[in-house]
Design a protein around this motif. Structure first.
Motif, mmCIF file in Angstrom:
data_model
loop_
_atom_site.group_PDB
_atom_site.id
_atom_site.type_symbol
_atom_site.label_atom_id
_atom_site.label_comp_id
_atom_site.label_asym_id
_atom_site.label_seq_id
_atom_site.Cartn_x
_atom_site.Cartn_y
_atom_site.Cartn_z
ATOM 1 N N LEU A 28 1.072 -1.215 0.042
ATOM 2 C CA LEU A 28 -0.135 -0.104 -0.037
ATOM 3 C C LEU A 28 0.886 1.285 0.042
ATOM 4 O O LEU A 28 0.313 2.314 -0.638
ATOM 5 C CB LEU A 28 -1.049 0.030 1.026
ATOM 6 C CG LEU A 28 -1.996 -0.989 1.037
ATOM 7 C CD1 LEU A 28 -2.844 -0.978 2.558
ATOM 8 C CD2 LEU A 28 -2.951 -0.978 0.233
ATOM 9 N N LYS A 29 1.944 1.205 0.731
ATOM 10 C CA LYS A 29 2.806 2.379 0.934
ATOM 11 C C LYS A 29 3.372 2.554 -0.694
ATOM 12 O O LYS A 29 3.778 3.719 -0.903
ATOM 13 C CB LYS A 29 3.940 2.301 1.844
ATOM 14 C CG LYS A 29 4.778 3.345 2.069
ATOM 15 C CD LYS A 29 5.889 3.375 3.241
ATOM 16 C CE LYS A 29 6.557 2.171 3.179
ATOM 17 N NZ LYS A 29 7.694 1.895 4.268
ATOM 18 N N THR A 30 4.036 1.399 -1.213
ATOM 19 C CA THR A 30 4.293 1.632 -2.392
ATOM 20 C C THR A 30 3.598 2.263 -3.484
ATOM 21 O O THR A 30 3.767 3.068 -4.313
ATOM 22 C CB THR A 30 4.985 0.488 -2.931
ATOM 23 O OG1 THR A 30 5.909 -0.020 -1.952
ATOM 24 C CG2 THR A 30 5.551 0.345 -4.438
ATOM 25 N N ILE A 31 2.245 1.769 -3.589
ATOM 26 C CA ILE A 31 1.274 2.143 -4.391
ATOM 27 C C ILE A 31 1.270 3.799 -4.099
ATOM 28 O O ILE A 31 1.146 4.451 -5.218
ATOM 29 C CB ILE A 31 -0.255 1.428 -4.084
ATOM 30 C CG1 ILE A 31 0.206 -0.029 -4.754
ATOM 31 C CG2 ILE A 31 -1.494 2.041 -4.963
ATOM 32 C CD1 ILE A 31 -1.064 -0.944 -4.432
ATOM 33 N N LEU A 32 0.946 4.079 -3.064
ATOM 34 C CA LEU A 32 0.826 5.601 -2.541
ATOM 35 C C LEU A 32 1.955 6.352 -2.974
ATOM 36 O O LEU A 32 1.654 7.435 -3.876
ATOM 37 C CB LEU A 32 0.577 5.724 -1.066
ATOM 38 C CG LEU A 32 0.383 7.188 -0.522
ATOM 39 C CD1 LEU A 32 -0.949 7.573 -1.108
ATOM 40 C CD2 LEU A 32 0.390 7.192 0.958
ATOM 41 N N LEU A 33 3.022 5.980 -2.887
ATOM 42 C CA LEU A 33 4.225 6.712 -3.254
ATOM 43 C C LEU A 33 4.280 6.922 -4.878
ATOM 44 O O LEU A 33 4.805 7.970 -5.531
ATOM 45 C CB LEU A 33 5.743 6.112 -2.800
ATOM 46 C CG LEU A 33 5.650 6.302 -1.005
ATOM 47 C CD1 LEU A 33 6.972 5.532 -0.505
ATOM 48 C CD2 LEU A 33 5.700 7.911 -0.647
ATOM 49 N N ALA A 34 4.055 5.621 -5.393
ATOM 50 C CA ALA A 34 3.957 5.668 -6.845
ATOM 51 C C ALA A 34 2.940 6.716 -7.449
ATOM 52 O O ALA A 34 3.411 7.270 -8.427
ATOM 53 C CB ALA A 34 3.631 4.218 -7.323
ATOM 54 N N SER A 35 1.868 6.658 -6.798
ATOM 55 C CA SER A 35 0.820 7.593 -7.295
ATOM 56 C C SER A 35 1.327 8.901 -7.078
ATOM 57 O O SER A 35 1.075 9.769 -8.163
ATOM 58 C CB SER A 35 -0.401 7.348 -6.428
ATOM 59 O OG SER A 35 -0.903 5.908 -6.701
ATOM 60 N N ILE A 36 1.767 9.422 -6.119
ATOM 61 C CA ILE A 36 2.218 10.729 -5.808
ATOM 62 C C ILE A 36 3.175 10.984 -6.674
ATOM 63 O O ILE A 36 3.137 12.297 -7.392
ATOM 64 C CB ILE A 36 2.793 10.831 -4.325
ATOM 65 C CG1 ILE A 36 1.485 10.729 -3.234
ATOM 66 C CG2 ILE A 36 3.375 12.284 -4.041
ATOM 67 C CD1 ILE A 36 1.906 10.684 -1.971
ATOM 68 N N GLY A 37 4.240 10.011 -6.834
ATOM 69 C CA GLY A 37 5.177 10.221 -7.782
ATOM 70 C C GLY A 37 4.892 10.674 -9.257
ATOM 71 O O GLY A 37 5.469 11.572 -9.846
ATOM 72 N N ALA A 38 3.746 9.931 -9.701
ATOM 73 C CA ALA A 38 3.277 10.163 -11.110
ATOM 74 C C ALA A 38 2.424 11.338 -11.214
ATOM 75 O O ALA A 38 2.764 12.146 -12.095
ATOM 76 C CB ALA A 38 2.351 8.886 -11.237
ATOM 77 N N ILE A 39 1.765 11.947 -10.154
ATOM 78 C CA ILE A 39 1.129 13.123 -10.220
ATOM 79 C C ILE A 39 2.170 14.246 -10.156
ATOM 80 O O ILE A 39 1.879 15.196 -10.851
ATOM 81 C CB ILE A 39 0.086 13.277 -8.764
ATOM 82 C CG1 ILE A 39 -0.857 12.401 -8.819
ATOM 83 C CG2 ILE A 39 -0.195 14.776 -8.530
ATOM 84 C CD1 ILE A 39 -1.700 11.950 -7.944
ATOM 85 N N VAL A 40 3.175 14.192 -9.298
ATOM 86 C CA VAL A 40 4.257 15.199 -9.413
ATOM 87 C C VAL A 40 4.820 15.337 -10.677
ATOM 88 O O VAL A 40 5.031 16.419 -11.287
ATOM 89 C CB VAL A 40 5.142 14.714 -8.084
ATOM 90 C CG1 VAL A 40 6.523 16.056 -8.293
ATOM 91 C CG2 VAL A 40 4.503 15.231 -6.960
ATOM 92 N N SER A 41 5.260 14.211 -11.490
ATOM 93 C CA SER A 41 5.967 14.197 -12.540
ATOM 94 C C SER A 41 4.861 14.847 -13.752
ATOM 95 O O SER A 41 5.585 15.756 -14.403
ATOM 96 C CB SER A 41 6.056 12.607 -13.024
ATOM 97 O OG SER A 41 7.036 12.458 -14.154
#
Length: 56
Positions: A28-41
């Protein structure tokens, strides 16, 4: 032997080998961090795109 079947079998074997080491919280932490990274990118790409269009 079918190449796709070999690929699917290899992927399944790797997944089953890794599965016991995974903890649901980490997933879940990985999914959350990947989502945040994609949005910021995406936002940075839009910002840089608008900045380069202004200079032309």
């Amino acid at each position: 032997m079918n190449r796709a079947a070999v690929g699917h079998g290899t992927f399944g074997g790797v997944l089953m080998g890794i599965y016991p080491a995974l903890i649901m919280g980490d997933i879940l932490k990985t999914i959350l961090l990947a989502s945040i990274g994609a949005i910021v990118s995406f936002c940075v790409s839009l910002l840089l795109g608008s900045l380069t269009k202004r200079k032309k």
